[in-house]
Design an enzyme around this catalytic site. Structure first.
Site, PDB file in Angstrom:
ATOM      1  N   CYS A   1     -41.376  -0.046 -16.454  1.00 14.83           N
ATOM      2  CA  CYS A   1     -40.357   0.104 -17.503  1.00 14.83           C
ATOM      3  C   CYS A   1     -39.853  -1.229 -18.045  1.00 14.83           C
ATOM      4  O   CYS A   1     -39.013  -1.256 -18.929  1.00 14.83           O
ATOM      5  CB  CYS A   1     -39.191   0.945 -16.997  1.00 14.83           C
ATOM      6  SG  CYS A   1     -38.172   0.092 -15.795  1.00 14.83           S
TER       7      CYS A   1
ATOM      8  N   CYS B   1     -40.221  -5.055 -13.349  1.00 19.21           N
ATOM      9  CA  CYS B   1     -40.921  -3.772 -13.249  1.00 19.21           C
ATOM     10  C   CYS B   1     -42.029  -3.701 -14.294  1.00 19.21           C
ATOM     11  O   CYS B   1     -41.796  -3.943 -15.476  1.00 19.21           O
ATOM     12  CB  CYS B   1     -39.931  -2.628 -13.463  1.00 19.21           C
ATOM     13  SG  CYS B   1     -40.725  -1.014 -13.340  1.00 19.21           S
TER      14      CYS B   1
ATOM     15  N   CYS C   1     -36.527   2.951 -12.914  1.00 19.74           N
ATOM     16  CA  CYS C   1     -37.425   4.091 -13.107  1.00 19.74           C
ATOM     17  C   CYS C   1     -37.994   4.647 -11.812  1.00 19.74           C
ATOM     18  O   CYS C   1     -38.651   5.682 -11.824  1.00 19.74           O
ATOM     19  CB  CYS C   1     -38.564   3.707 -14.058  1.00 19.74           C
ATOM     20  SG  CYS C   1     -39.720   2.525 -13.336  1.00 19.74           S
TER      21      CYS C   1
ATOM     22  N   ASP D   1     -27.105  -5.333   0.231  1.00 19.05           N
ATOM     23  CA  ASP D   1     -28.363  -5.969   0.621  1.00 19.05           C
ATOM     24  C   ASP D   1     -28.023  -7.338   1.196  1.00 19.05           C
ATOM     25  O   ASP D   1     -27.413  -8.172   0.530  1.00 19.05           O
ATOM     26  CB  ASP D   1     -29.289  -6.112  -0.580  1.00 19.05           C
ATOM     27  CG  ASP D   1     -30.645  -6.623  -0.168  1.00 19.05           C
ATOM     28  OD1 ASP D   1     -31.407  -5.844   0.434  1.00 19.05           O
ATOM     29  OD2 ASP D   1     -30.935  -7.797  -0.415  1.00 19.05           O
TER      30      ASP D   1
ATOM     31  N   CYS E   1     -38.227   0.104  -8.114  1.00 16.01           N
ATOM     32  CA  CYS E   1     -37.480  -0.225  -9.324  1.00 16.01           C
ATOM     33  C   CYS E   1     -36.236   0.660  -9.383  1.00 16.01           C
ATOM     34  O   CYS E   1     -36.333   1.884  -9.294  1.00 16.01           O
ATOM     35  CB  CYS E   1     -38.340  -0.001 -10.566  1.00 16.01           C
ATOM     36  SG  CYS E   1     -37.415  -0.177 -12.104  1.00 16.01           S
TER      37      CYS E   1
ATOM     38  N   ASP F   1     -32.246  -8.977  -5.111  1.00 14.91           N
ATOM     39  CA  ASP F   1     -31.315  -8.393  -4.138  1.00 14.91           C
ATOM     40  C   ASP F   1     -30.418  -7.340  -4.801  1.00 14.91           C
ATOM     41  O   ASP F   1     -30.061  -6.332  -4.204  1.00 14.91           O
ATOM     42  CB  ASP F   1     -30.470  -9.483  -3.488  1.00 14.91           C
ATOM     43  CG  ASP F   1     -31.337 -10.474  -2.703  1.00 14.91           C
ATOM     44  OD1 ASP F   1     -32.417 -10.054  -2.247  1.00 14.91           O
ATOM     45  OD2 ASP F   1     -30.942 -11.638  -2.576  1.00 14.91           O
TER      46      ASP F   1
ATOM     47  N   GLU G   1     -29.609  -1.137   4.710  1.00 14.12           N
ATOM     48  CA  GLU G   1     -30.979  -0.926   5.178  1.00 14.12           C
ATOM     49  C   GLU G   1     -30.979  -0.780   6.684  1.00 14.12           C
ATOM     50  O   GLU G   1     -30.122  -1.331   7.370  1.00 14.12           O
ATOM     51  CB  GLU G   1     -31.831  -2.138   4.829  1.00 14.12           C
ATOM     52  CG  GLU G   1     -32.542  -2.047   3.521  1.00 14.12           C
ATOM     53  CD  GLU G   1     -33.325  -3.316   3.290  1.00 14.12           C
ATOM     54  OE1 GLU G   1     -34.530  -3.234   3.160  1.00 14.12           O
ATOM     55  OE2 GLU G   1     -32.710  -4.394   3.246  1.00 14.12           O
TER      56      GLU G   1
END
Ligand SMILES: [Zn+2]
Length: 459
Positions: free
Chosen positions: A383, A380, A364, A216, A361, A390, A308
């Site tokens: 969870c 999150c 999860c 990232d 996330c 990042d 990405e």
């Protein structure tokens, strides 16, 4: 594996050599502008004749837009246009005509819709002030001297390098490289020679072929890896950026050019502009160096690298400087990874442009509706996972590789048409020398569509 690669070295030119190079660059400009004027004149003439109803076969003959055609026209005209033509290498004129031929071709292709990418405008005249001086040699004596600190170019003779050319010389000595062209160019107030070289690279495999790493590209850090490693920006980059900004402010306080009133710039403005240009080049060099070190390491070590996809629309929208720089670095990282994973026998996967790598996330799989850029920590709600933003994104990218591999071997069509299941077979980095024309020099050449697409759920 044959690839086209560029080797660029800084030059230490003597004042006399600098004059010689500038004369060649000027000759390139003269030929370019002469041919462009000629092309325009013929086009205007023909359209005027057409408007008078002159039949097509009686129109002024059109000028060939190919390099060969332009060269022929130039050679016929040069005794009148440039009586001094014998003082510079014919490669100088070739440089200008080649640039024009490619510009015309791109414009025509763009207008017909046969050329991908952004619309290309009609070629413009090159001005002495605003053009980067450059000249390219494709024939004649081009070589690296045995001391590896000098290069020999036609007409310009023996030029001293600012840094050793040992990496290129080694390849030339053992016969795994062939120089196709050499370009001398001034960028950022400094002269460089850039060799376009056909390199025969040995086949390699990554150190850990089964390893997957998600990358990232960040703002604060150069990159965050799914392994948890934070890759810092190169040392001195922050200081160089601060200096660049300060010089930009200083420049704005001086008497600059004004098109409206035709005001000439002051000497102080010129000096400040040159300082700013050098600062820009330094920042760019530091960043590039950092990116190269990172991408080389990643491509050598890991079998699969996941990044990405570039969000072009997002890039155009945002105005923040920091984000802009990160985006620029992002495009560069991806470009470098594309060819370096190819060289090293690994692969590069790119997540779909709409894959919410930051909002998902990694624990999860819950997807947040919103995540402000200022939220540096991912929390999150589903969870309770709390993780650096990042890091979370890089973990999601790495997880995509597994998804890609299952989908790649399984029935892709079963996934529903509304999802972006654009899985394609591995498209390796193009390796033939045919992927690049010798006309493009300066950087390692863009490799076209080089990455695999990872399927991503539409959100
Ligand atoms: Zn979660």
């Amino acid at each position: 594996m044959k690839t086209i690669q560029a080797y660029r070295f800084a030059l230490d030119l003597t004042p006399g050599q600098e004059r010689d190079v500038l004369a060649h660059a000027g000759a390139a400009r003269v030929a370019h502008n002469w041919a462009l004027a000629k092309v325009k004149a013929v086009m205007d003439q023909r359209s005027a004749e057409r408007s008078y109803g002159v039949p097509d076969e009686e129109l002024t003959p059109s000028l060939s837009w190919s390099l060969a055609g332009l060269r022929k026209a130039w050679n016929a005209a040069k005794p009148d246009v440039a009586p001094w033509w014998g003082e510079v290498s014919k490669e100088a004129f070739n440089t200008g005509l080649d640039a024009l031929a490619r510009g015309l071709k791109n414009w025509a292709g763009s207008r017909r819709g046969t050329r991908a990418g952004r619309p290309v405008g009609f070629p413009r005249f090159k001005s002495r002030r605003r053009t980067t001086p450059s000249v390219r040699f494709t024939t004649g004596a081009i070589r690296v001297e045995p001391d590896r600190m000098h290069v020999v170019l036609p007409r310009l003779g023996r030029l001293k390098l600012h840094e050793s050319a040992r990496k290129l010389a080694r390849r030339l000595d053992n016969g795994t490289a062939r120089i196709m062209s050499a370009t001398v160019r001034r960028d950022g107030g400094r002269w460089h020679v850039s060799f376009t070289v056909e390199v025969d690279r040995a086949e390699r495999i990554p150190a850990r072929p089964a390893s997957v790493v998600g990358v990232d590209v960040g703002i604060k850090h150069l990159a965050v890896l799914s392994t948890g490693e934070l890759v810092d920006n190169p040392r001195h980059l922050v200081a160089a950026q601060q200096r660049m900004r300060a010089l930009g402010r200083a420049l704005s306080r001086k008497t600059g050019p004004d098109r409206r009133t035709g005001r000439r710039v002051s000497k102080r403005w010129e000096r400040a502009a040159a300082r700013l240009g050098r600062a820009h080049a330094r920042v760019a060099n530091l960043r590039r160096d950092g990116l190269h070190k990172l991408t080389t390491r990643l491509a050598r070590e890991h079998g699969t690298v996941v990044v990405e996809d570039l969000n072009v629309t997002g890039m155009l929208r945002n105005r923040k400087l920091a984000r802009h720089i990160a985006d620029a670095g992002f495009a560069e990282i991806r470009r470098q990874l594309a060819y370096k994973t190819g060289w090293n026998g690994g692969r590069l996967l790119a997540a779909d442009r709409w894959y919410p790598s930051s909002k998902t996330c990694s624990g999860c799989g819950a997807v947040k509706a919103k995540l402000a850029l200022s939220e540096r920590e991912y929390q999150c709600e589903a969870c309770g996972l709390v993780l650096d933003r990042d890091r979370n994104a890089s973990l999601n990218l790495a997880a995509l590789a597994a998804e890609f591999d299952t989908a790649g071997s399984g029935p892709v069509a079963a996934r529903g048409a509304d999802q972006k299941t654009r899985v394609r077979g591995q498209v390796a980095v193009k390796r033939e020398s045919g992927t690049a024309s010798a006309g493009q020099t300066g950087t390692v050449l863009p490799q076209g569509r080089t990455t695999d697409r990872v399927l991503a759920k539409a959100h």
